[in-house]
Design an enzyme around this catalytic site. Sequence first.
Site, PDB file in Angstrom:
ATOM      1  CB  CYS A  86      -0.951  -0.361   1.338  1.00 44.17           C
ATOM      2  SG  CYS A  86      -2.027   1.371   0.963  1.00 44.17           S
ATOM      3  CG  HIS A 194      -3.706  -3.484   2.849  1.00 43.71           C
ATOM      4  ND1 HIS A 194      -2.405  -2.825   3.627  1.00 43.71           N
ATOM      5  CD2 HIS A 194      -3.865  -1.971   3.250  1.00 43.71           C
ATOM      6  CE1 HIS A 194      -2.308  -1.785   3.960  1.00 43.71           C
ATOM      7  NE2 HIS A 194      -3.441  -1.350   2.809  1.00 43.71           N
ATOM      8  CD  GLU A 196      -0.841  -5.469   6.018  1.00 47.68           C
ATOM      9  OE1 GLU A 196      -0.629  -6.005   4.693  1.00 47.68           O
ATOM     10  OE2 GLU A 196      -0.951  -4.437   5.521  1.00 47.68           O
TER      11      GLU A 196
END
Lengths: 224, 80
Positions: A86, A194, A196
């Site tokens: 990002c 994302h 994660e």
Amino acid sequence: MKSSILVFPGTNRERDVAHALVRAGSAEPAYVWHHDTSLPPSDLIVVPGGFAHGDYLRCGAMAARSPIMPAVIEAAAKGVPILGICNGFQVLCESGLLPGALMRNAALKFVCRDVTLEVATSDSPFTHSLAKGHRMTVPVAHHDGNYFADPETLKALEDGDRVAFRYVDNPNGSINDIAGILSENRRVLGMMPHPENATDPKIGRIDGQGLFTAIATALEGAAA
Amino acid sequence: MKAKVHVTLKNGVLDPQGKAIHNALGSLGFEGVDEVRQGKVIELDLADTDEAAARAKVEEMCKKLLANTVIENYAIELSA
């Protein structure tokens, strides 16, 4: 696996990345402040998401000129894998480690929702255990994720099999549905979504875990 | 010296903000606007008094930080 995570004023996903790395078997990562000028020994460097320096001037512009960045660029030249997510992807483009630029979303709105990605190449330390065409659903949260590159750069990316992920349903107007790209030596990955934030069953999806497991196995393999 | 840096998107780079402004002008009844491109102006107050030195310095600032030459052009205007 030893990882370093860069932290700028306004970074906000550093702990999310650390959590995902530890779940994938990494030692507790080191947080490296933007004013530092050297990195601890690192098998992986992560530039996490957030809004470094308030996204002033251009997203990632000031972070890319931080005191820590010469050390990151030096590590990249030695082949240390670097993952930018990002705002981290924006920083890597602004620093010249990846080509192109991330522009304002085509619909001008901040997009915050789950998107489905398709793995576009397995040829990288980040995607080696994910089959080409494999689909994963992970969140995006950005205002400037509209990837742009001039026709020559785009051709080099496509011909070099350097598009890592594509959106199945493009949320931001990115050219060729690009969600993530690799450097020429395939050791630097930048992506807007994302992964994660989709690695723990407690918060729903775990589609992003495969990426961190791939990194861990690639780097443990290299270290062994 | 004072410097004004005009940063604009390169031709061929899609400008969604310019498009939105274009649409808004259309809905306000302004006709005959063929295209709108949005950029930014950065004003600098410099200690330099020599124009050539100031220009060289601002040029370097543009390349290093003020503009992203992948997508943007810049123009420098100097005044005393």
